[in-house]
Design a protein around this motif. Structure first.
Motif, mmCIF file in Angstrom:
data_model
loop_
_atom_site.group_PDB
_atom_site.id
_atom_site.type_symbol
_atom_site.label_atom_id
_atom_site.label_comp_id
_atom_site.label_asym_id
_atom_site.label_seq_id
_atom_site.Cartn_x
_atom_site.Cartn_y
_atom_site.Cartn_z
ATOM 1 N N ALA A 199 0.827 -1.208 0.000
ATOM 2 C CA ALA A 199 0.000 0.000 0.000
ATOM 3 C C ALA A 199 0.863 1.260 0.000
ATOM 4 C CB ALA A 199 -0.934 -0.004 1.210
ATOM 5 N N LEU A 200 1.996 1.204 0.663
ATOM 6 C CA LEU A 200 2.911 2.344 0.701
ATOM 7 C C LEU A 200 3.323 2.774 -0.710
ATOM 8 C CD1 LEU A 200 4.633 4.232 2.484
ATOM 9 C CD2 LEU A 200 6.360 2.430 2.547
ATOM 10 N N TYR A 201 3.380 1.820 -1.618
ATOM 11 C CA TYR A 201 3.780 2.102 -2.992
ATOM 12 C C TYR A 201 2.599 2.303 -3.942
ATOM 13 C CZ TYR A 201 8.604 1.092 -1.849
ATOM 14 O OH TYR A 201 9.862 1.151 -1.317
ATOM 15 N N LYS A 202 1.394 1.978 -3.486
ATOM 16 C CA LYS A 202 0.277 1.966 -4.421
ATOM 17 C C LYS A 202 -0.871 2.911 -4.085
ATOM 18 C CE LYS A 202 1.938 -0.874 -7.342
ATOM 19 N NZ LYS A 202 2.172 -0.432 -8.716
ATOM 20 N N ILE A 203 -1.003 3.354 -2.849
ATOM 21 C CA ILE A 203 -2.104 4.252 -2.513
ATOM 22 C C ILE A 203 -1.559 5.501 -1.822
ATOM 23 C CG2 ILE A 203 -3.807 2.395 -2.421
ATOM 24 C CD1 ILE A 203 -3.766 2.518 0.599
ATOM 25 N N ARG A 204 -2.405 6.489 -1.665
ATOM 26 C CA ARG A 204 -1.990 7.758 -1.069
ATOM 27 C C ARG A 204 -1.594 7.570 0.391
ATOM 28 N NH1 ARG A 204 -6.801 11.690 -2.634
ATOM 29 N NH2 ARG A 204 -7.038 11.248 -0.442
ATOM 30 N N LEU A 205 -0.683 8.395 0.840
ATOM 31 C CA LEU A 205 -0.114 8.274 2.183
ATOM 32 C C LEU A 205 -1.146 8.348 3.314
ATOM 33 C CD1 LEU A 205 2.496 7.783 3.664
ATOM 34 C CD2 LEU A 205 2.913 10.235 3.614
ATOM 35 N N PRO A 206 -2.081 9.301 3.293
ATOM 36 C CA PRO A 206 -3.071 9.312 4.384
ATOM 37 C C PRO A 206 -3.873 8.006 4.448
ATOM 38 C CG PRO A 206 -3.163 11.376 3.167
ATOM 39 C CD PRO A 206 -2.256 10.449 2.406
ATOM 40 N N GLU A 207 -4.140 7.430 3.278
ATOM 41 C CA GLU A 207 -4.878 6.174 3.239
ATOM 42 C C GLU A 207 -4.046 5.015 3.785
ATOM 43 O OE1 GLU A 207 -5.866 6.126 -0.906
ATOM 44 O OE2 GLU A 207 -7.602 7.423 -0.630
ATOM 45 N N VAL A 208 -2.736 5.065 3.579
ATOM 46 C CA VAL A 208 -1.869 4.012 4.123
ATOM 47 C C VAL A 208 -1.889 4.071 5.647
ATOM 48 C CG1 VAL A 208 0.456 3.027 4.172
ATOM 49 C CG2 VAL A 208 -0.387 4.080 2.085
ATOM 50 N N TYR A 209 -1.804 5.273 6.210
ATOM 51 C CA TYR A 209 -1.869 5.410 7.672
ATOM 52 C C TYR A 209 -3.224 4.923 8.195
ATOM 53 C CZ TYR A 209 2.562 7.704 8.644
ATOM 54 O OH TYR A 209 3.891 7.963 8.820
ATOM 55 N N LEU A 210 -4.291 5.304 7.506
ATOM 56 C CA LEU A 210 -5.616 4.855 7.920
ATOM 57 C C LEU A 210 -5.718 3.331 7.834
ATOM 58 C CD1 LEU A 210 -8.477 5.544 8.840
ATOM 59 C CD2 LEU A 210 -9.097 5.795 6.411
ATOM 60 N N LEU A 211 -5.202 2.764 6.763
ATOM 61 C CA LEU A 211 -5.197 1.309 6.605
ATOM 62 C C LEU A 211 -4.452 0.640 7.754
ATOM 63 C CD1 LEU A 211 -5.695 -1.272 4.917
ATOM 64 C CD2 LEU A 211 -3.557 -0.749 3.718
ATOM 65 N N SER A 212 -3.315 1.190 8.122
ATOM 66 C CA SER A 212 -2.533 0.613 9.208
ATOM 67 C C SER A 212 -3.307 0.627 10.520
ATOM 68 C CB SER A 212 -1.215 1.384 9.355
ATOM 69 O OG SER A 212 -0.404 0.795 10.338
ATOM 70 N N VAL A 213 -3.946 1.742 10.827
ATOM 71 C CA VAL A 213 -4.714 1.857 12.073
ATOM 72 C C VAL A 213 -5.938 0.943 12.045
ATOM 73 C CG1 VAL A 213 -6.107 3.434 13.485
ATOM 74 C CG2 VAL A 213 -3.887 4.179 12.602
ATOM 75 N N VAL A 214 -6.655 0.928 10.938
ATOM 76 C CA VAL A 214 -7.844 0.081 10.821
ATOM 77 C C VAL A 214 -7.456 -1.390 10.941
ATOM 78 C CG1 VAL A 214 -9.625 -0.706 9.189
ATOM 79 C CG2 VAL A 214 -9.229 1.733 9.544
ATOM 80 N N ARG A 215 -6.375 -1.781 10.292
ATOM 81 C CA ARG A 215 -5.913 -3.168 10.365
ATOM 82 C C ARG A 215 -5.590 -3.569 11.799
ATOM 83 N NH1 ARG A 215 -1.430 -5.784 11.435
ATOM 84 N NH2 ARG A 215 -0.179 -3.919 11.487
ATOM 85 N N VAL A 216 -4.865 -2.720 12.498
ATOM 86 C CA VAL A 216 -4.492 -3.025 13.888
ATOM 87 C C VAL A 216 -5.731 -3.112 14.768
ATOM 88 C CG1 VAL A 216 -3.352 -2.074 15.939
ATOM 89 C CG2 VAL A 216 -2.154 -2.104 13.744
ATOM 90 N N LEU A 217 -6.629 -2.153 14.630
ATOM 91 C CA LEU A 217 -7.830 -2.156 15.467
ATOM 92 C C LEU A 217 -8.702 -3.379 15.202
ATOM 93 C CD1 LEU A 217 -8.853 1.617 15.409
ATOM 94 C CD2 LEU A 217 -7.808 0.345 17.297
ATOM 95 N N LEU A 218 -8.971 -3.659 13.945
ATOM 96 C CA LEU A 218 -9.840 -4.791 13.622
ATOM 97 C C LEU A 218 -9.204 -6.134 13.981
ATOM 98 C CD1 LEU A 218 -11.427 -3.696 10.219
ATOM 99 C CD2 LEU A 218 -12.504 -3.754 12.481
#
Length: 163
Positions: free
Chosen positions: A46-65
């Protein structure tokens, strides 16, 4: 916009699937917190394929879920600290432009364990847990290298795909 939301959902689902697969792999080195970090493969891609704010959101959502589904409150705190420190370091190294995917992933693996170690020292209010540090560094190097190899291979196949 709709396609970015759909891809974000796919990335989230893949990260959760990899988190689940990781719970099925029995790795016990006698050191708490040592795991493969398969879900981090999705974060590196994701770091290479999507926008940076979305990568941070993905990381937080993944950890929480994944923490709510497969872990507990403490696993969420440890993973969040490690994941955000790891991602921040990977972002900085990627922006420098002189590191390979594998180098960035290795740094991410090591920093993930550093973040978890910092939280552990704060939780137990002592530095005595630092004796885990050498083992966690080696584990971060090895798992980061493995994730880097996998991410590099996947990114080569997704060369013209941007989400």
């Amino acid at each position: 916009m709709k396609s970015r939301v759909a891809y974000f959902g796919v990335f989230t689902a893949l990260a959760l699937i990899f988190s689940y697969i990781e719970t099925l792999i029995p790795i016990n080195l006698g050191i708490p917190g040592v795991k493969l970090g398969l879900a981090n493969l999705i974060i590196v891609i994701a770091l290479y394929k999507i926008r940076l704010p979305e990568v941070y959101l993905l990381s937080v959502v993944r950890v929480l879920l994944s923490g709510l589904i497969f872990g507990n409150y403490f696993s969420i705190i440890y993973s969040l600290a490690g994941g955000l420190l790891s991602l921040t370091v990977m972002v900085l190294l990627k922006q420098m432009g002189s590191f390979s995917v594998m180098g960035i992933s290795v740094a991410g693996g090591v920093c993930h364990n550093i973040g978890q170690m910092i939280v552990a020292m704060l939780v137990v209010e002592t530095f005595s847990v630092a004796y885990y540090f050498p083992v966690l560094l080696i584990a971060g190097l090895l798992t980061g290298f493995l994730i880097g190899i996998l991410a590099n291979g996947m990114l080569k196949r997704l060369v013209n795909v941007y989400f």
